[in-house]
Design an enzyme around this catalytic site. Structure first.
Site, PDB file in Angstrom:
ATOM      1  N   CYS A   1       5.129   7.439  23.893  1.00 18.32           N
ATOM      2  CA  CYS A   1       5.864   6.570  24.806  1.00 18.32           C
ATOM      3  C   CYS A   1       6.137   5.199  24.205  1.00 18.32           C
ATOM      4  CB  CYS A   1       5.073   6.386  26.096  1.00 18.32           C
ATOM      5  SG  CYS A   1       4.621   7.927  26.901  1.00 18.32           S
TER       6      CYS A   1
ATOM      7  N   GLY B   1       0.811  -1.205   0.000  1.00 17.72           N
ATOM      8  CA  GLY B   1       0.000   0.000   0.000  1.00 17.72           C
ATOM      9  C   GLY B   1       0.845   1.255   0.000  1.00 17.72           C
ATOM     10  N   THR B   2       1.970   1.212   0.717  1.00 17.15           N
ATOM     11  CA  THR B   2       2.877   2.366   0.741  1.00 17.15           C
ATOM     12  C   THR B   2       3.444   2.631  -0.642  1.00 17.15           C
ATOM     13  OG1 THR B   2       3.453   2.095   3.072  1.00 17.15           O
ATOM     14  CG2 THR B   2       5.061   3.210   1.666  1.00 17.15           C
TER      15      THR B   2
ATOM     16  N   HIS C   1      -3.202  -6.442   3.217  1.00 16.27           N
ATOM     17  CA  HIS C   1      -3.130  -7.018   4.557  1.00 16.27           C
ATOM     18  C   HIS C   1      -4.018  -6.283   5.559  1.00 16.27           C
ATOM     19  CE1 HIS C   1      -0.123  -3.779   5.077  1.00 16.27           C
ATOM     20  NE2 HIS C   1      -0.333  -3.911   6.363  1.00 16.27           N
TER      21      HIS C   1
END
Length: 463
Positions: free
Chosen positions: A320, A69-70, A196
């Site tokens: 974090c 997808g990227t 995915h």
């Protein structure tokens, strides 16, 4: 072990597994060849393309398969910007796009182009009118995700697409999170997705480019996938991706209603059982399977580890949990609390009993983490001095989230109403979480000032 991170990667759908195994036997040959095995592979590839195009809502010859997808996003943005370079070099996008879009925008700017990030409201949605105002005479492309990957908020794609069409600007829609649930509203010019995310195998992306859209593929020219995706097609994975997309779409109506009810329960019960929590994202216009909430005074990494110890797999947008310690750009753009952030995204088939057990476990885990960090139990601390102070300075330099906010909460009760507390911090998350704390606690965030080694965040006590 309940897996609640389908927004990152959904478990492989049974249909995808079955199709993948069959295609490994039948689809290993080169689909560009004319001999029998090649023709058989070509038939599988064509059938997969037709099935995917039907789900997307485009013509088969408008859709190509990419390696992710990227990759589809990068190729789509680069090709559209290059194809319309005579119009200009301006790119418009929302502030909450996936990082692949943001990285493409940064690369475009580094190459001499420009881009405008359209802000979002506190639910994570753009205002179509504001988005339309970002379109300029030199805008070559606009980008808008169909639904947000961190908070689930659906974007007004149809309204923005209409404004883009009026301005003569093509709109690229990143549909990675929503395509498995249904077609994207019409009006888009380019669309990307990732298998995915809907239960297909990893390593398959979709790029659809409408006929008539000026598009110039970048990089060395290739013969495959209309020259828009280099390299040999991963045919077994493509077949499995298309088969699973068709399967999840057939299940989408019933499963969407079932998961939406479970998410509604999470949204309600978390707010009731966990003190000092902010459930973020649009409560109505959202993906059916995803909910995000942030817990005040909680270290997100510790919270996720503790939930993992209790056999729950969840994700987070909290700084974090990141090696960069930079808060999620999505939560930052929304102006909501980022510390102690938990994203729950339920895969197809999630059992109601697993959700109930999560809701039973979560309050105790949050309380345990807060106690470990020394978080205040009451909204305002009992003054340790005989009288209220006129002002206080809290030195939290070198201390990471959520410690600066915890230290602020400990001393806010020691200043007089109308007086201020200044928090010195060098953690990027403080810039987001201190104002969010003020809103949750009904105190006034005065602003940020430069300070040695960090920033000074000024808070005025109102009650």
């Amino acid at each position: 072990m309940p897996y609640f991170d389908a927004a990152s990667a959904a478990p492989l759908h049974p249909v995808a597994r079955q199709a993948l195994l069959a295609a490994l036997d039948e689809g290993w040959a080169d689909p560009a060849r004319l001999y029998r095995e090649g023709r058989r592979a070509r038939l599988l590839l064509d059938a997969a393309r037709e099935a995917a195009a039907e789900a997307v809502g485009c013509r088969p010859d408008e859709l190509v398969f990419t390696s992710s997808g990227t990759t589809a996003v990068h190729a789509g943005i680069a090709g559209a910007l290059s194809g319309r370079r005579r119009v200009g070099r301006h790119l418009a996008l929302s502030a909450v796009e996936h990082s692949s879009v943001l990285h493409s925008a940064a690369a475009h700017e580094a190459a001499g182009g420009s881009f405008t990030e359209v802000p979002v409201d506190r639910t994570g949605a753009v205002d179509p009118a504001v988005y339309g105002g970002a379109l300029r005479a030199d805008t070559a492309l606009a980008c808008l995700q169909s639904a947000n990957h961190e908070v689930g908020t659906e974007q007004p794609v149809a309204a923005v697409a209409a404004l883009c069409a009026e301005a003569g600007v093509p709109l690229l829609v990143d549909a990675a999170q929503s395509l498995g649930w249904g077609p994207v509203p019409g009006g888009w010019s380019l669309l990307t997705a990732s298998a995915h995310k809907w239960g297909g195998p990893a390593g398959v992306g979709l790029l659809a480019v409408r006929k008539g859209v000026r598009f110039a593929p970048q990089g060395p020219a290739g013969e495959r996938e209309s020259g828009r995706a280099a390299g040999f097609e991963n045919l077994p994975a493509i077949v499995a991706a298309a088969a699973s997309l068709r399967a999840v779409r057939s299940e989408a109506a019933a499963e969407s209603a079932r998961l939406r009810a479970l998410v509604d329960r999470i949204r309600t019960v978390v707010a009731e059982r966990v003190p000092d929590v902010e459930v973020v994202g649009d409560p109505e216009r959202r993906l059916p399977h995803l909910v995000t909430f942030s817990c005040l005074y909680v270290d997100g990494e510790t919270l996720l580890h503790e939930l993992d110890r209790r056999e729950f797999s969840v994700s987070s947008g909290s700084s974090c949990t990141s090696s960069t310690l930079i808060p999620s750009h999505v939560l930052k753009a929304m102006g909501v609390l980022s510390e102690g952030n938990v994203r729950v995204s339920l895969p197809t088939g999630t059992a109601e009993a697993d959700v109930d057990r999560f809701l039973e476990v979560l309050p105790g885990v949050v309380a345990e983490v807060r106690e470990r960090l020394g978080a205040p139990a009451a909204p305002l601390s009992t003054p340790r001095s005989p009288g209220p102070a006129a002002s206080l300075v809290v030195d939290a330099l070198g201390r990471r989230c959520p410690i600066p906010v915890i230290e602020l909460a400990k001393v806010i009760g020691e200043v007089a109403v109308g007086a201020t507390v200044t928090v010195l911090a060098d953690d990027e998350a403080a810039r987001l979480d201190i104002p969010a704390w003020c809103e949750m606690r009904g105190q006034e965030y005065v602003g940020e000032e430069p300070a040695d080694l960090g920033s000074a965040y000024v808070v005025r006590r109102l009650s």
